[in-house]
Enzyme design. Structure first.
Site, PDB file in Angstrom:
ATOM      1  N   ASP A 190       0.855  -1.190   0.000  1.00 24.55           N
ATOM      2  CA  ASP A 190       0.000   0.000   0.000  1.00 24.55           C
ATOM      3  C   ASP A 190       0.893   1.243   0.000  1.00 24.55           C
ATOM      4  O   ASP A 190       1.766   1.381   0.847  1.00 24.55           O
ATOM      5  CB  ASP A 190      -0.899  -0.029   1.246  1.00 24.55           C
ATOM      6  N   ASP A 212      -4.290   3.736   2.795  1.00 22.73           N
ATOM      7  CA  ASP A 212      -5.706   3.378   2.958  1.00 22.73           C
ATOM      8  C   ASP A 212      -5.894   1.910   3.346  1.00 22.73           C
ATOM      9  O   ASP A 212      -7.011   1.429   3.471  1.00 22.73           O
ATOM     10  CB  ASP A 212      -6.510   3.705   1.693  1.00 22.73           C
ATOM     11  N   ASP A 268      -1.727  -1.220  -3.880  1.00 26.76           N
ATOM     12  CA  ASP A 268      -2.027  -0.457  -5.087  1.00 26.76           C
ATOM     13  C   ASP A 268      -0.836  -0.474  -6.041  1.00 26.76           C
ATOM     14  O   ASP A 268       0.224  -1.028  -5.744  1.00 26.76           O
ATOM     15  CB  ASP A 268      -2.420   0.977  -4.721  1.00 26.76           C
ATOM     16  N   ASP A 318      -4.381  -9.915 -15.983  1.00 27.70           N
ATOM     17  CA  ASP A 318      -5.457 -10.883 -15.784  1.00 27.70           C
ATOM     18  C   ASP A 318      -6.590 -10.552 -16.742  1.00 27.70           C
ATOM     19  O   ASP A 318      -7.043  -9.403 -16.805  1.00 27.70           O
ATOM     20  CB  ASP A 318      -5.958 -10.833 -14.338  1.00 27.70           C
ATOM     21  N   ASP A 357      -8.619 -15.976 -16.916  1.00 24.44           N
ATOM     22  CA  ASP A 357      -9.404 -16.530 -15.817  1.00 24.44           C
ATOM     23  C   ASP A 357     -10.476 -17.491 -16.337  1.00 24.44           C
ATOM     24  O   ASP A 357     -11.200 -17.162 -17.287  1.00 24.44           O
ATOM     25  CB  ASP A 357     -10.062 -15.367 -15.057  1.00 24.44           C
ATOM     26  N   GLU A 363      -6.308 -20.385 -17.418  1.00 23.66           N
ATOM     27  CA  GLU A 363      -6.738 -21.071 -16.192  1.00 23.66           C
ATOM     28  C   GLU A 363      -7.919 -21.964 -16.564  1.00 23.66           C
ATOM     29  O   GLU A 363      -8.930 -21.482 -17.069  1.00 23.66           O
ATOM     30  CB  GLU A 363      -7.153 -20.064 -15.120  1.00 23.66           C
ATOM     31  N   HIS A 406      -3.743 -16.923  -5.523  1.00 25.07           N
ATOM     32  CA  HIS A 406      -4.709 -16.140  -4.748  1.00 25.07           C
ATOM     33  C   HIS A 406      -5.951 -16.941  -4.376  1.00 25.07           C
ATOM     34  O   HIS A 406      -6.741 -16.487  -3.544  1.00 25.07           O
ATOM     35  CB  HIS A 406      -5.113 -14.899  -5.542  1.00 25.07           C
ATOM     36  N   ASP A 407      -6.147 -18.113  -4.981  1.00 23.52           N
ATOM     37  CA  ASP A 407      -7.321 -18.946  -4.694  1.00 23.52           C
ATOM     38  C   ASP A 407      -7.002 -20.162  -3.832  1.00 23.52           C
ATOM     39  O   ASP A 407      -7.896 -20.952  -3.530  1.00 23.52           O
ATOM     40  CB  ASP A 407      -7.946 -19.446  -6.004  1.00 23.52           C
TER      41      ASP A 407
END
Length: 567
Positions: free
Chosen positions: A22, A26, A30, A99, A207, A270, A342-343
């Site tokens: 970050d 916040d 990013d 992605d 994806d 994917e 990430h999954d």
């Protein structure tokens, strides 16, 4: 002989931007944060940065619900910062993989808003709209056009009262599926992809791309799937996994977007549920569809009826799976190699041993095992630091829509909350999404604000700063592994042969390129084994890379990995 494609000796690194770094306080990572940390990736030696979605999105599924394919969500920064990232990566000799999420959009995408506006909308057929099942009133239980169950629990159909029809969403109700049968949809996607390539992007990770072709009957209806025990819903996967036109659609995409364009591009599909035989077709160079696929076979080996139904992982099953993929794509096509993303939960907690005694050794052992296979390895952010699962204590700790929905569904079904929570603690996608651990400060150097997901309390010990100059660290071992692939053609291109397929603890194989032979031996257990009893040929080996110091030629210690050059 034609030279091997550049990506055969490359290593990719996945950035999940929300949790990477970050830059504005916040609590959400990013693009500015990624720019700040590029030297970490450069130092690691990776060739490709795969960036999870940063497009405008309502964030129903953390950005995999896109409302504008040609912009950047203010949450993550600006289009100018993305241009800056492309340039900064290229200066460092790295490529950017974006992605591509085109099986579905957000329900807030202008395409869907126009599609939803009326039954006569010009874009109505851009999505899957269908009337209620015959004999049912719209909105009634069982009125859905098919009985399919969504990946995120509940039916795949959402009723739209205004038009009296249902729309299809294989995932969240805010992620309506695009209708790829409509050539206008395909043309719009191709134009968007060309727009990104024109900006300097080097390719796409696509994806759930094998779900874009649905099995449609001649009269336009979709087929029910077999019932799922214990629910009123069915499994519709036969109608949308590698559907009848999938090869046609991907070949068309390659032709319309990449063919004839100057540059060194990469396309990764994917593909949940893809088989070795299908992958050979998808990745065969002469078919020009995609360069490699992400398959899910090995990350399903510890699942029972679902990912929440945990089973012990048997090493011989993992060998059989990896070995089948290595053999199946040996003469045509190409493998991608990964433990987590990430999954998926953290690899060291799932496939290794994250206890203090074995965490460092199992993290480096698993890395060695994976990176020495034939294929392109993918490092998921924090994996190179040995990051582990988060110690979740309550259902209130979870943010992921899949996990939260699962808990609600399980409670309605009367399941034991403690048992459900135990499975979520092991398998939730939130495990992969806690902030990257840069240093030992209160928020691990990730943010000056309040992080969107809590930082793992173990960051005080397990962080990049502590490992950067430590030659015995997980990070240092990843650097050596990546350098080995770059330096040794046998690692990138050598043939693969599995050894000891029935052994429960020792994972061993050879890589061979002409006269060059590497023997890779990994003890994926907390037990000691006599190496020369198992593999007498190891006696002739010279150590090229190991993960433990002071090796005993005859003994494989717990979680020890060795790469030996056989003379």
């Amino acid at each position: 002989m034609e030279p091997a494609p550049w990506w055969t000796s490359a290593v990719a690194y996945q950035v999940y931007p929300r949790s990477f770094q970050d830059s504005d306080g916040d609590g959400i990572g990013d693009l500015g944060g990624i720019l700040q940390r590029l030297d970490h990736l450069s130092d690691l030696g990776v060739d490709v940065l795969w960036l999870s979605p940063v497009y405008p999105s309502p964030q129903a599924d953390n950005g995999y619900d896109i409302s504008d394919y040609q912009g950047i969500d203010p949450l993550f920064g600006t289009l100018e910062q993305l241009d800056e990232l492309i340039e900064a990566l290229h200066v460092r000799g790295m490529k950017l993989l974006m992605d591509l999420v085109v099986n579905h959009t957000s329900d807030e995408h202008p395409w869907f808003e126009e599609s939803r506006a009326s039954r006569t909308s010009a874009k109505r057929d851009w999505y899957w709209w269908r009337p209620p099942r015959g004999g049912f009133a719209g909105g009634d239980p069982g009125a859905e056009p098919t009985n399919w169950q969504s990946f995120f629990s509940g039916p795949t159909w959402e009723y739209d009262e205004a038009s009296g029809e249902y729309y299809l969403h294989l995932f969240d109700r805010k992620q309506p599926d695009l209708n790829w049968e409509n050539p206008e949809v395909r043309q719009a996607v191709h134009a968007m992809m060309r727009w990104w390539l024109d900006r300097g992007v080097d390719g796409f990770r696509m994806d759930v791309i094998n779900m874009i072709s649905k099995d449609v009957a001649d009269d336009g209806h979709l087929h029910d799937g077999p019932p799922i025990p214990g629910t009123s819903l069915g499994d519709g996967s036969a109608s949308y996994l590698c559907g009848p036109r999938i090869h046609e659609f991907l070949a068309e995409m390659h032709r319309e977007v990449f063919a004839g364009r100057d540059g060194a591009f990469l396309t990764v599909g994917e593909m949940p549920g893809v088989t070795v035989e299908e992958a050979r077709l998808f990745t065969a160079p002469d078919r020009a569809e995609v360069d490699m696929v992400f398959q899910f076979e090995h990350v399903g080996l510890d699942h029972g009826s679902s990912k929440w139904d945990l089973r012990p992982l048997r090493m011989r099953d993992l060998k059989a799976s990896f070995g089948r993929w290595q053999a199946g794509l040996a003469d045509v096509g190409w493998n991608s190699l990964y433990w987590d993303n990430h999954d998926q939960p953290r690899a060291v907690s799932r496939f290794g041993d994250d206890s203090p005694e074995h965490r460092r050794d199992s993290a480096t052992c698993l890395a060695t095992l994976l990176h020495l296979h034939r294929g392109t390895p993918y490092v998921y952010q924090g994996q190179e630091l040995g990051m582990a699962n988060f110690p979740f204590t309550s259902v209130d700790d979870f943010r992921d829509v899949e996990s939260v929905n699962h808990f609600g569904t399980a409670m309605v079904a009367g399941e034991d909350p403690a048992r459900v929570l135990a499975a979520m603690r092991r398998m939730s996608r939130d495990n992969a999404r806690t902030p990257v651990q840069w240093d030992a400060s209160p928020n691990a150097g990730f943010t000056t604000g309040t992080p969107w997901l809590p930082v793992n309390p173990d960051h005080v010990r397990w962080n990049a700063e502590a490992q950067r100059d430590d030659p015995g660290s997980v990070l240092a071992h990843y650097r050596r592994l990546i350098a080995l692939r770059h330096q040794e053609p046998v690692v990138a291109l050598g043939d693969f042969a599995m050894l000891l397929p029935e052994h429960d603890d020792v994972y061993a194989f050879t890589r061979t390129l002409e006269s060059e032979v590497l023997l890779v031996v990994c003890n994926v257990s907390a037990r000691t084994h006599r190496l020369l009893d198992l593999l007498p040929q190891a006696r002739a080996g010279r150590l090229l890379l190991g993960n433990l110091p002071d090796e005993d030629p005859d003994l494989l210690r717990p979680w020890e990995a060795r790469v030996l050059r056989i003379d």
